[in-house]
Design a protein around this motif. Structure first.
Motif, PDB file in Angstrom:
ATOM      1  N   THR A  33     -99.776  70.723  51.430  1.00  0.00           N
ATOM      2  CA  THR A  33    -100.484  71.630  50.515  1.00  0.00           C
ATOM      3  C   THR A  33     -99.945  73.051  50.632  1.00  0.00           C
ATOM      4  O   THR A  33     -99.880  73.782  49.641  1.00  0.00           O
ATOM      5  CB  THR A  33    -101.994  71.625  50.798  1.00  0.00           C
ATOM      6  OG1 THR A  33    -102.238  72.074  52.132  1.00  0.00           O
ATOM      7  CG2 THR A  33    -102.563  70.236  50.636  1.00  0.00           C
ATOM      8  N   SER A  36     -96.753  73.013  48.610  1.00  0.00           N
ATOM      9  CA  SER A  36     -96.966  72.812  47.170  1.00  0.00           C
ATOM     10  C   SER A  36     -97.541  74.049  46.497  1.00  0.00           C
ATOM     11  O   SER A  36     -97.270  74.299  45.321  1.00  0.00           O
ATOM     12  CB  SER A  36     -97.896  71.610  46.933  1.00  0.00           C
ATOM     13  OG  SER A  36     -99.213  71.899  47.352  1.00  0.00           O
ATOM     14  N   ARG A 241     -93.969  65.335  49.228  1.00  0.00           N
ATOM     15  CA  ARG A 241     -94.048  65.399  47.760  1.00  0.00           C
ATOM     16  C   ARG A 241     -95.292  64.669  47.257  1.00  0.00           C
ATOM     17  O   ARG A 241     -96.020  65.173  46.392  1.00  0.00           O
ATOM     18  CB  ARG A 241     -92.794  64.799  47.125  1.00  0.00           C
ATOM     19  CG  ARG A 241     -92.886  64.724  45.615  1.00  0.00           C
ATOM     20  CD  ARG A 241     -91.747  63.934  44.996  1.00  0.00           C
ATOM     21  NE  ARG A 241     -90.510  64.700  44.996  1.00  0.00           N
ATOM     22  CZ  ARG A 241     -89.388  64.277  44.403  1.00  0.00           C
ATOM     23  NH1 ARG A 241     -89.369  63.089  43.794  1.00  0.00           N
ATOM     24  NH2 ARG A 241     -88.301  65.014  44.422  1.00  0.00           N
ATOM     25  N   LYS A 245     -97.992  67.069  45.618  1.00  0.00           N
ATOM     26  CA  LYS A 245     -97.944  67.075  44.157  1.00  0.00           C
ATOM     27  C   LYS A 245     -98.380  65.758  43.529  1.00  0.00           C
ATOM     28  O   LYS A 245     -98.770  65.729  42.371  1.00  0.00           O
ATOM     29  CB  LYS A 245     -96.514  67.388  43.688  1.00  0.00           C
ATOM     30  CG  LYS A 245     -96.059  68.814  43.976  1.00  0.00           C
ATOM     31  CD  LYS A 245     -96.800  69.803  43.105  1.00  0.00           C
ATOM     32  CE  LYS A 245     -96.247  71.212  43.273  1.00  0.00           C
ATOM     33  NZ  LYS A 245     -96.966  72.204  42.445  1.00  0.00           N
ATOM     34  N   ASP A 249    -102.954  68.571  41.683  1.00  0.00           N
ATOM     35  CA  ASP A 249    -102.316  69.885  41.655  1.00  0.00           C
ATOM     36  C   ASP A 249    -103.254  70.882  42.317  1.00  0.00           C
ATOM     37  O   ASP A 249    -104.370  71.099  41.837  1.00  0.00           O
ATOM     38  CB  ASP A 249    -102.015  70.314  40.214  1.00  0.00           C
ATOM     39  CG  ASP A 249    -100.979  69.410  39.565  1.00  0.00           C
ATOM     40  OD1 ASP A 249     -99.966  69.118  40.232  1.00  0.00           O
ATOM     41  OD2 ASP A 249    -101.178  68.997  38.410  1.00  0.00           O
ATOM     42  N   ASN A 364     -91.011  69.893  45.692  1.00  0.00           N
ATOM     43  CA  ASN A 364     -92.137  70.259  44.822  1.00  0.00           C
ATOM     44  C   ASN A 364     -92.015  69.715  43.410  1.00  0.00           C
ATOM     45  O   ASN A 364     -92.808  70.068  42.539  1.00  0.00           O
ATOM     46  CB  ASN A 364     -92.298  71.783  44.771  1.00  0.00           C
ATOM     47  CG  ASN A 364     -93.146  72.300  45.921  1.00  0.00           C
ATOM     48  OD1 ASN A 364     -93.952  71.567  46.493  1.00  0.00           O
ATOM     49  ND2 ASN A 364     -92.950  73.547  46.271  1.00  0.00           N
ATOM     50  N   THR A 366     -92.780  67.270  40.575  1.00  0.00           N
ATOM     51  CA  THR A 366     -93.943  66.413  40.373  1.00  0.00           C
ATOM     52  C   THR A 366     -93.537  64.958  40.447  1.00  0.00           C
ATOM     53  O   THR A 366     -92.569  64.533  39.822  1.00  0.00           O
ATOM     54  CB  THR A 366     -94.599  66.689  39.008  1.00  0.00           C
ATOM     55  OG1 THR A 366     -94.925  68.082  38.949  1.00  0.00           O
ATOM     56  CG2 THR A 366     -95.853  65.866  38.823  1.00  0.00           C
TER      57      THR A 366
END
Length: 418
Positions: A33, A36, A241, A245, A249, A364, A366
């Protein structure tokens, strides 16, 4: 230490290899987190996490004692059993890392140990009460408790920050998120490094190198801490990842709430000697934080795959551990066959992973687009203005389908009077 045999040395090395995989498999728990939301750069984040994992390894031995003294009967357990258990745990860690799923390294280790022990000494050698109270119940309770706490903390953060300056508040939450991520890293070292300490201590007891009911020797604590720190520093980018993500979000407020909630649950369980899955705790807190923001959603397709992996971890690792134990029971050549299989399988998984490299440069990106349900919820219940990054501050109502409207040409100016 005169009883430190070759097989015992192999077990210790294999245990440290598992600890290494545990480190890069679980880096996401502390730093996903933070990475991200942009609170820390990826390489800085994993370096910080590695140092704090090493420090955390020296804070307690309660979980190590749960593994070495509480889960299985020490008497009658041979070093080969521990080796087989580690084979099951390592292979499961590598497989789930390959597909980017944040499963539990802790449960992989315990599953392998249970399967190998049953294959060697029968079901009576497994302490069922310890398995239920200190493993299974925390496995179910941890993500729920952490998720609810993170959801409430997220809502409280947004409520208290309504009148605050958006940029100043975001900066403050990012700072808090770095501190809470450090706390999760410390908690991870306190909880997860101890599991390897416990398994090595159990092997030492089985091999006659230390007395039964002994605490982990200092060299075991140091080596386990270094192994998990090194694995953490290399970074499990695939799982970072997914956690950062792929599930939802996150904004800085949510990241702070998720990390703080998870750290509290993990540290409390370590103090009580519960062999808690940090992955379950952090995943639950991330989903709770995602649901705590107005308009926030969880990508349930990713979450469902993750839940399936959680459910398969114990039995899958136990099955591989039991099969490996059956082969090692054939003698030294059987142990050699299992060792070669482990090395070859690990190399094959690594080679497959090189087909699509995930590292600090693209972590990062998506993982997958939002699904139909996610998009619908975002349209019906959009987040408040100012809670999305600038590049995401768009009119969500534009996604609502409707009849096309032809643009109207501006009216011509009136003719000048003659």
């Amino acid at each position: 230490m005169e009883n430190f045999s070759l097989i015992l040395a192999i077990v210790v090395v294999t245990a440290l290899a598992f600890d290494f995989t545990n480190g890069f498999h679980d880096t996401a728990n502390a730093m996903a987190t933070t990475i991200s939301t942009g609170a820390l750069k990826p390489k800085v984040a994993v370096a910080m996490s590695a140092v704090l994992n090493l420090v955390g390894a020296f804070l307690s031995v309660e979980v190590a004692n749960t593994i070495s003294k509480g889960l299985v009967d020490e008497t009658g357990i041979r070093p080969e059993v521990i080796f087989a258990a580690l084979v099951g745990a390592i292979l499961w860690n590598l497989l789930t890392w390959l597909v980017g799923l944040p499963s539990s390294s802790s449960h992989a280790l315990m599953g392998g140990l249970i399967g190998a022990t049953i294959a060697s000494a029968g079901t009576g050698a497994v302490h069922g009460d310890a398995l239920v109270t200190k493993v299974l119940i925390p496995a179910i309770a941890a993500p729920i408790v952490a998720g609810v706490a993170a959801m409430l903390a997220t809502r409280l953060s947004y409520t208290l920050g309504k009148k605050a300056d958006g940029k100043a508040a975001a900066k403050g939450y990012r700072t808090g998120q770095i501190a809470s991520a450090g706390l999760v890293s410390l908690a991870h070292g306190t909880n997860d490094a101890q599991k390897t300490m416990g398994i090595i201590t159990l092997a030492l007891v089985a091999g006659g190198a230390v007395a039964p009911d002994s605490d982990p020797p200092t060299w075991v604590i140091l080596s386990a801490g270094l192994a998990i720190a090194l694995g953490t520093y290399l970074g499990g980018w695939r799982i970072i990842r997914t956690m950062g993500k792929g599930l939802t979000d996150l904004q800085p407020q949510q990241g702070f709430a998720a990390q703080t909630s998870a750290a509290t649950v993990i540290l409390a369980s370590s103090h009580l000697g519960f062999s808690l899955s940090t992955t379950h705790s952090v995943s639950g807190s991330v989903m709770g934080a995602g649901l705590g923001r107005k308009g926030g959603v969880v990508r349930w397709s990713t979450a469902t795959r993750m839940f399936v992996a959680w459910g398969l971890t114990l039995p899958a690792a136990a099955l591989v551990g039991a099969l490996a134990e059956s082969v090692t029971d054939l003698g030294d050549w059987g142990t050699a066959v299992v060792a070669v299989f482990l090395i070859a399988s690990s190399a094959a998984i690594w080679k497959i992973s090189r087909r699509e490299v995930v590292d600090a440069s693209n972590v990062n990106a998506t993982e997958e687009p939002a699904g139909v349900i996610t998009t619908a919820i975002a349209v019906v219940n959009p987040p408040p203005t100012g809670t999305l990054p600038e590049e995401q501050e768009t009119d969500l109502t534009a996604t609502i389908p409707g009849p096309a409207v032809e643009p109207v040409a501006p009216a011509a100016p009136p003719a000048a009077a003659v």
